[in-house]
Design an enzyme around this catalytic site. Structure first.
Site, PDB file in Angstrom:
ATOM      1  N   ASP A 233       0.863  -1.189   0.000  1.00 18.96           N
ATOM      2  CA  ASP A 233       0.000   0.000   0.000  1.00 18.96           C
ATOM      3  C   ASP A 233       0.897   1.237   0.000  1.00 18.96           C
ATOM      4  O   ASP A 233       1.837   1.316   0.781  1.00 18.96           O
ATOM      5  CB  ASP A 233      -0.899  -0.011   1.251  1.00 18.96           C
ATOM      6  CG  ASP A 233      -2.045   0.992   1.140  1.00 18.96           C
ATOM      7  OD1 ASP A 233      -2.215   1.597   0.063  1.00 18.96           O
ATOM      8  OD2 ASP A 233      -2.765   1.163   2.141  1.00 18.96           O
TER       9      ASP A 233
ATOM     10  N   HIS B  52      -9.482  -1.788  -7.843  1.00 21.69           N
ATOM     11  CA  HIS B  52      -9.324  -0.636  -6.948  1.00 21.69           C
ATOM     12  C   HIS B  52      -8.565   0.495  -7.652  1.00 21.69           C
ATOM     13  O   HIS B  52      -8.937   1.669  -7.536  1.00 21.69           O
ATOM     14  CB  HIS B  52      -8.582  -1.086  -5.687  1.00 21.69           C
ATOM     15  CG  HIS B  52      -8.434  -0.012  -4.658  1.00 21.69           C
ATOM     16  ND1 HIS B  52      -9.509   0.688  -4.156  1.00 21.69           N
ATOM     17  CD2 HIS B  52      -7.328   0.504  -4.039  1.00 21.69           C
ATOM     18  CE1 HIS B  52      -9.078   1.580  -3.262  1.00 21.69           C
ATOM     19  NE2 HIS B  52      -7.761   1.496  -3.189  1.00 21.69           N
TER      20      HIS B  52
HETATM   21  C1  HEM Z   1     -10.232  -1.311   2.294  1.00 23.98           C
HETATM   22  C2  HEM Z   1      -9.690  -0.127   2.104  1.00 23.98           C
HETATM   23  C3  HEM Z   1      -8.539   0.086   1.160  1.00 23.98           C
HETATM   24  C4  HEM Z   1      -7.492  -0.747   0.867  1.00 23.98           C
HETATM   25  C5  HEM Z   1      -7.194  -2.122   1.413  1.00 23.98           C
HETATM   26  C6  HEM Z   1      -6.673  -0.059  -0.112  1.00 23.98           C
HETATM   27  C7  HEM Z   1      -5.526  -0.577  -0.678  1.00 23.98           C
HETATM   28  C8  HEM Z   1      -4.818  -0.009  -1.725  1.00 23.98           C
HETATM   29  C9  HEM Z   1      -3.713  -0.627  -2.414  1.00 23.98           C
HETATM   30  C10 HEM Z   1      -3.150  -1.998  -2.092  1.00 23.98           C
HETATM   31  C11 HEM Z   1      -3.305   0.227  -3.391  1.00 23.98           C
HETATM   32  C12 HEM Z   1      -2.199  -0.008  -4.423  1.00 23.98           C
HETATM   33  C13 HEM Z   1      -0.859   0.520  -4.079  1.00 23.98           C
HETATM   34  C14 HEM Z   1      -0.755   2.021  -4.004  1.00 23.98           C
HETATM   35  O1  HEM Z   1      -0.648   2.717  -5.003  1.00 23.98           O
HETATM   36  O2  HEM Z   1      -0.829   2.520  -2.888  1.00 23.98           O
HETATM   37  C15 HEM Z   1      -4.142   1.415  -3.283  1.00 23.98           C
HETATM   38  C16 HEM Z   1      -4.044   2.514  -4.104  1.00 23.98           C
HETATM   39  C17 HEM Z   1      -4.829   3.627  -3.992  1.00 23.98           C
HETATM   40  N1  HEM Z   1      -5.906   3.791  -3.157  1.00 23.98           N
HETATM   41 FE1  HEM Z   1      -6.593   2.477  -1.820  1.00 23.98          FE
HETATM   42  N2  HEM Z   1      -7.242   1.166  -0.387  1.00 23.98           N
HETATM   43  C18 HEM Z   1      -8.378   1.293   0.358  1.00 23.98           C
HETATM   44  C19 HEM Z   1      -9.244   2.366   0.397  1.00 23.98           C
HETATM   45  C20 HEM Z   1      -9.093   3.509  -0.351  1.00 23.98           C
HETATM   46  C21 HEM Z   1      -9.961   4.657  -0.301  1.00 23.98           C
HETATM   47  C22 HEM Z   1     -11.178   4.778   0.625  1.00 23.98           C
HETATM   48  C23 HEM Z   1      -9.469   5.570  -1.195  1.00 23.98           C
HETATM   49  C24 HEM Z   1      -9.972   6.958  -1.535  1.00 23.98           C
HETATM   50  C25 HEM Z   1     -11.054   7.536  -1.031  1.00 23.98           C
HETATM   51  C26 HEM Z   1      -8.290   4.991  -1.808  1.00 23.98           C
HETATM   52  C27 HEM Z   1      -7.493   5.627  -2.733  1.00 23.98           C
HETATM   53  C28 HEM Z   1      -6.394   5.058  -3.349  1.00 23.98           C
HETATM   54  C29 HEM Z   1      -5.593   5.751  -4.360  1.00 23.98           C
HETATM   55  C30 HEM Z   1      -5.777   7.182  -4.850  1.00 23.98           C
HETATM   56  C31 HEM Z   1      -4.611   4.846  -4.770  1.00 23.98           C
HETATM   57  C32 HEM Z   1      -3.504   5.078  -5.812  1.00 23.98           C
HETATM   58  C33 HEM Z   1      -4.002   4.734  -7.188  1.00 23.98           C
HETATM   59  C34 HEM Z   1      -2.901   4.941  -8.238  1.00 23.98           C
HETATM   60  O3  HEM Z   1      -2.558   6.112  -8.505  1.00 23.98           O
HETATM   61  O4  HEM Z   1      -2.401   3.937  -8.766  1.00 23.98           O
HETATM   62  N3  HEM Z   1      -8.095   3.742  -1.280  1.00 23.98           N
HETATM   63  N4  HEM Z   1      -5.068   1.226  -2.274  1.00 23.98           N
END
Ligand code: HEM
Length: 308
Positions: A148, A221
């Site tokens: 993450d 996601h």
């Molecule tokens: C169960 C809750 C969540 C989990 C387990 C989760 C997990 C992850 C993971 C594994 C990644 C990929 C690696 C990274 O780029 O950081 C990611 C990317 C991202 N997540 Fe989440 N996330 C969650 C909730 C959220 C929420 C609520 C938001 C926004 C309101 C969000 C926004 C983002 C964004 C903006 C990225 C980067 C996308 C990119 O530019 O590639 N996430 N998340």
């Protein structure tokens, strides 16, 4: 010059602690709570001196109702409470909160020490709504096993994304805070083959490499949270941390932003209310149990809180 609170810009560390507090008698106790809150940067420096290498930092932020009581008629542009979402069995509840304390350090015990001192100073003026102790898991993975933070803004870009700028000069250097606590259904998640999990996240599990456009579903996601407007990709600074026990495990999601529209748009696409009929399939394996927005004032505005 922007003077943000110490915990917003630094890159993620090993441990974090989140306290979400309510102030049951805001008119009566608000000013006392504001005084303690304005002292949190000093208190943080004091505890940080116990071990400077542990880099203890903090952010104190206020909910919009308490803000309006302390500063009637003078609010950061666009500051508003978290909007709950209910759709097709998925839910993002709004659970409120008047004060959020976010502590980060390489040492969990220093977060704990500082949180304890802050609680002592606040005494009976607050009730505890939620307390989460987050830990870095393996090589910065969420408990789903995926790295993450890969695409989190880095270096100079962090301040540009997280902070309010001169467009709202009175509040420049402050930041909006978007929070949600998620509980994962890891038993269900772990039944899936890794290939299927990768399609849900949109990245390879081993090394976080993004799947090709051909293999990455529109419901992943990544597909739901990457939003392009004009030539620009919308960005937020995420400081989320895994937390839990062997019985309940999840992610405390927290993002700092100069514009609350951005996380709201991402969440709408995740939950399936953005109008294209799709939702983020990660939401079939994790459910939000809290949701609240806060405002983290700049150090200058935080000091002024003592006089409110
Ligand atoms: C169960 C809750 C969540 C989990 C387990 C989760 C997990 C992850 C993971 C594994 C990644 C990929 C690696 C990274 O780029 O950081 C990611 C990317 C991202 N997540 Fe989440 N996330 C969650 C909730 C959220 C929420 C609520 C938001 C926004 C309101 C969000 C926004 C983002 C964004 C903006 C990225 C980067 C996308 C990119 O530019 O590639 N996430 N998340």
């Amino acid at each position: 010059m922007p003077d943000p609170q110490s915990g917003i810009i630094p890159e993620p560390s090993q441990s974090s602690l989140f306290l979400i507090l309510s102030v049951p008698h805001p008119v009566q106790d608000g000013p006392a709570v504001a005084k303690v809150t304005s002292r949190i940067p000093n208190l943080t420096q004091k505890v940080a001196k116990l071990d400077p290498r542990a880099k203890l930092v903090s952010v104190a932020s206020l909910g919009s109702e308490l803000w309006d009581i302390l500063f009637p008629g003078k609010r950061p542009r666009g500051f508003r409470p978290f909007k709950s979402i209910q759709v097709a069995g998925r839910s993002a509840p709004a659970t409120g909160g008047d004060l959020l304390i976010h502590l980060i350090s390489r040492r969990q015990d220093l977060c704990f020490e500082l949180a304890t001192r802050i609680r002592k100073e606040l005494g009976g003026t607050v009730d505890l709504l939620d307390e989460v102790h987050g830990f870095r898991y393996l090589d910065a993975r969420d408990l789903t096993g995926f790295i993450d933070g890969t695409e989190n803004p880095k270096g100079k870009q962090r301040a540009e994304v997280a902070l309010i700028g001169q467009e709202d000069a009175d509040f420049a250097g402050g930041s909006f805070v978007f929070t949600q606590r998620y509980v994962h259904d890891l038993e269900k998640w772990e039944m899936l083959p890794v290939r299927e999990q990768e399609k849900i996240i949109g990245r390879r599990k081993r090394d976080s490499v993004e799947l090709s456009d051909r293999t990455k579903p529109a419901t992943s996601h990544i597909s739901r949270t990457v939003i392009e407007e004009g030539d620009e990709e919308l960005e937020i600074v995420r400081h989320s941390f895994p937390y839990g026990t062997t019985s309940e495990r999840g992610l405390f999601f927290i993002a700092y932003t100069g514009n609350l529209d951005i996380p709201e748009k991402m969440l709408a696409r995740m939950m399936g209310t953005s109008g294209d009929g799709l939702h983020d399939h990660l939401m079939d394996f994790s459910r939000a149990v809290s949701g609240a927005n806060f405002f983290a004032p700049s150090l200058r505005v935080l000091r002024a809180l003592a006089k409110s």
